[in-house]
Design an enzyme around this catalytic site. Structure first.
Site, PDB file in Angstrom:
ATOM      1  N   CYS A  56       0.856  -1.197   0.000  1.00 48.16           N
ATOM      2  CA  CYS A  56       0.000   0.000   0.000  1.00 48.16           C
ATOM      3  C   CYS A  56       0.888   1.241   0.000  1.00 48.16           C
ATOM      4  CB  CYS A  56      -0.864   0.054   1.256  1.00 48.16           C
ATOM      5  SG  CYS A  56      -1.982  -1.333   1.464  1.00 48.16           S
TER       6      CYS A  56
ATOM      7  N   TYR B  47      -9.790 -11.641 -22.962  1.00 46.01           N
ATOM      8  CA  TYR B  47      -9.098 -11.738 -21.664  1.00 46.01           C
ATOM      9  C   TYR B  47     -10.149 -12.082 -20.594  1.00 46.01           C
ATOM     10  CZ  TYR B  47      -5.910  -8.781 -24.417  1.00 46.01           C
ATOM     11  OH  TYR B  47      -5.119  -8.244 -25.415  1.00 46.01           O
TER      12      TYR B  47
ATOM     13  N   CYS C  92      -7.140  -1.826 -15.511  1.00 47.24           N
ATOM     14  CA  CYS C  92      -6.531  -1.695 -14.185  1.00 47.24           C
ATOM     15  C   CYS C  92      -5.288  -0.814 -14.252  1.00 47.24           C
ATOM     16  CB  CYS C  92      -6.214  -3.066 -13.591  1.00 47.24           C
ATOM     17  SG  CYS C  92      -5.081  -4.023 -14.603  1.00 47.24           S
TER      18      CYS C  92
HETATM   19  C1  LIG Z   1      -7.390  -8.464 -15.723  1.00 50.02           C
HETATM   20  S1  LIG Z   1      -7.640 -10.181 -15.925  1.00 50.02           S
HETATM   21  C2  LIG Z   1      -9.358 -10.196 -16.355  1.00 50.02           C
HETATM   22  C3  LIG Z   1     -10.089 -11.484 -16.151  1.00 50.02           C
HETATM   23  C4  LIG Z   1     -11.608 -11.433 -16.186  1.00 50.02           C
HETATM   24  N1  LIG Z   1     -12.121 -10.516 -17.167  1.00 50.02           N
HETATM   25  C5  LIG Z   1     -12.159 -11.109 -14.807  1.00 50.02           C
HETATM   26  O1  LIG Z   1     -12.570  -9.970 -14.574  1.00 50.02           O
HETATM   27  O2  LIG Z   1     -12.182 -12.002 -13.947  1.00 50.02           O
HETATM   28  C6  LIG Z   1      -6.792 -10.460 -17.401  1.00 50.02           C
HETATM   29  C7  LIG Z   1      -6.848 -11.875 -17.933  1.00 50.02           C
HETATM   30  O3  LIG Z   1      -6.165 -11.896 -19.178  1.00 50.02           O
HETATM   31  C8  LIG Z   1      -5.405 -13.069 -19.278  1.00 50.02           C
HETATM   32  N2  LIG Z   1      -4.335 -12.766 -20.240  1.00 50.02           N
HETATM   33  C9  LIG Z   1      -3.218 -12.038 -20.039  1.00 50.02           C
HETATM   34  N3  LIG Z   1      -2.540 -11.879 -21.184  1.00 50.02           N
HETATM   35  C10 LIG Z   1      -3.245 -12.518 -22.147  1.00 50.02           C
HETATM   36  C11 LIG Z   1      -3.078 -12.689 -23.546  1.00 50.02           C
HETATM   37  N4  LIG Z   1      -2.023 -12.169 -24.190  1.00 50.02           N
HETATM   38  N5  LIG Z   1      -4.003 -13.389 -24.226  1.00 50.02           N
HETATM   39  C12 LIG Z   1      -5.071 -13.920 -23.578  1.00 50.02           C
HETATM   40  N6  LIG Z   1      -5.294 -13.780 -22.271  1.00 50.02           N
HETATM   41  C13 LIG Z   1      -4.394 -13.087 -21.552  1.00 50.02           C
HETATM   42  C14 LIG Z   1      -4.953 -13.376 -17.874  1.00 50.02           C
HETATM   43  O4  LIG Z   1      -4.682 -14.760 -17.724  1.00 50.02           O
HETATM   44  C15 LIG Z   1      -6.183 -12.911 -17.054  1.00 50.02           C
HETATM   45  O5  LIG Z   1      -7.077 -13.980 -16.868  1.00 50.02           O
END
Ligand SMILES: C[S@@+](CC[C@H](N)C(=O)[O-])C[C@H]1O[C@@H](n2cnc3c(N)ncnc32)[C@H](O)[C@@H]1O
Length: 417
Positions: free
Chosen positions: A88, A275, A374
């Site tokens: 934090c 994603y 984020c």
């Molecule tokens: C911010 S999280 C969002 C997950 C979901 N939308 C949620 O709110 O629970 C981003 C997701 O993207 C996936 N990810 C990261 N880079 C990626 C890529 N190049 N291609 C596909 N998925 C990816 C990660 O594994 C993760 O599950």
């Protein structure tokens, strides 16, 4: 002659802090350099010690070591490990001032990086307002975290990593963690382990690293296992204890609601969720479009994609593809995007990037895109590219889902201009 070791740390310098910058620091100017100073507040006069530099010294990084003129927004950090623990960085900032700080930084990023001056017809600095997401019975900005990654030290104590190092900082508790996981801090654990803790409907669950390895547990009522079941948006979601899930207790509901409002999916629509993690947005929107519509979810992580398939198994209109989104786009995903009515993308901190943004922008039938972000800088970069492709940032909600730290979560809506 003094050696570097004998020279000790650099002397502290006096700085007057201007506004907040990305990453939890305030900006200051001195000696022809721009300083990024952590541990301060806008308007304060401080003594700060340099911790690093780049650009031949024109950019310098420093930590506050003494406050000469405190801001009215300075408070005593609620956690005794604040400043040592890397978790934090805004604990010294009154909660209302944290919200103003994050609003200003996000608006600055959209303006400076994204070249966005208005959202709809409202000036960007008025339009961006980070909203508190209070939890019943918990003080502002505290007690929200339902998912943690920790390490244990040689004595088996739960630790977070230090601010500028890999040093393990043993903590007796964590003020931003939900009450249900606090007992874990008093637990006896195996030394030298990496642990993931998560709160699910079965209570507290712990997993060791690598996932699935048993973690010794000495906390009454806690279970050991690789998966956890959570409730959100009126459904149950199976997830990995150490895998991605929105960490704030209210985040999944708040974000699903914001995405629904942004996209207003209708029966029969075709939805694409890029994603997708374990399928949160695809599941929530897929239920609304009904069996006459479709929900296509793309996720890179093999385990998360497998869990997403299980979570969406009762929606015949839903399909999960396990793929890197950029590769998926290059290998035919663009054709799927061409028939989408609405698109959600929720990329990792680095953002979606040019190839994915171009493919989303070319989705010829899409009415709207909801971008869940984020990281404000990455959102701003991707928003600028969407703008070049004729998509306008028409709405933005920002939520304080990371109380006591500089992080912020936003749902940005884009429509064709
Ligand atoms: C911010 S999280 C969002 C997950 C979901 N939308 C949620 O709110 O629970 C981003 C997701 O993207 C996936 N990810 C990261 N880079 C990626 C890529 N190049 N291609 C596909 N998925 C990816 C990660 O594994 C993760 O599950």
């Amino acid at each position: 002659m003094r050696t570097d070791d004998e020279a000790g740390p650099p002397a502290a310098v006096e700085l007057t802090l201007a506004g907040p910058a990305a990453g939890g620091a305030c900006v200051a100017h001195r000696d022809d350099a721009t300083w990024f100073v952590r541990g301060g507040l806008p308007g304060e006069r401080v003594m700060a010690r340099q911790t690093g530099a780049k650009g031949r010294g024109r950019i310098r990084f420093a930590d506050v070591v003494e406050v000469l003129t405190p801001s009215a927004d300075r408070v005593v950090p609620p956690c005794p490990a604040a400043g040592r623990c890397g978790g934090c960085d805004l604990q010294h900032v009154a909660y209302g001032a944290q919200l103003r700080w994050k609003s200003q930084v996000l608006a600055d990023q959209l303006q400076r990086i994204g070249r966005i001056s208005t959202i709809g017809s409202v000036p960007v600095h008025e339009a961006v307002v980070v909203e508190a997401v209070p939890l019943p019975g918990r003080p502002d900005g505290l007690g929200w975290r339902t998912r943690l990654a920790l390490s244990t030290d040689e004595a088996g104590r739960p630790c977070f990593h230090g601010r500028h190092s890999d040093e393990l900082v043993a903590v007796p508790g964590c003020v931003v963690t939900v009450p249900e996981l606090q007992a874990g801090f008093a637990g006896r654990w195996a030394p030298g382990r990496r642990l993931a803790w998560a709160l699910g409907e079965q209570g507290a669950v712990v997993d060791g690293e690598p996932a699935g390895s048993a973690a010794p547990v000495a906390v009454p009522g806690w279970t050991v296992g690789p998966t956890v079941v959570r409730q959100a948006a009126g459904c149950s979601w199976l997830g990995a204890v150490g895998g991605f899930w929105q960490a704030h207790a209210a985040a999944p509901d708040v974000l699903v609601d914001a995405v629904r409002r942004a996209l207003a999916p209708a029966s029969g629509d075709s939805v694409i969720d890029l994603y997708c993690g374990v399928g949160l947005f695809a599941g929530a929107l897929g239920a609304e479009v009904g069996e006459g519509g479709s929900a296509l979810a793309v996720e890179g992580d093999r385990r998360a994609a497998r869990l997403a398939r299980r979570n969406l198994a009762d929606l015949p209109q839903a399909r999960v593809v396990q793929a890197d989104v950029q590769r998926w786009v290059a290998k035919g995903g663009s054709r799927a995007l061409a028939t989408a009515d609405v698109v959600v993308l929720d990329p990792p901190r680095a953002g979606a990037g040019a190839a994915v943004v171009s493919a989303v922008a070319a989705a010829g039938r899409a009415r709207a895109v909801a971008y869940v972000a984020c990281d404000g800088g990455s959102l701003a970069r991707d928003a600028a590219m969407l703008g070049q492709h004729g998509w306008e940032l028409s709405g933005l909600r920002a939520f304080d889902l990371f109380g006591m730290s500089h992080h912020v979560e936003a749902v940005a809506t884009f429509r064709r201009s």
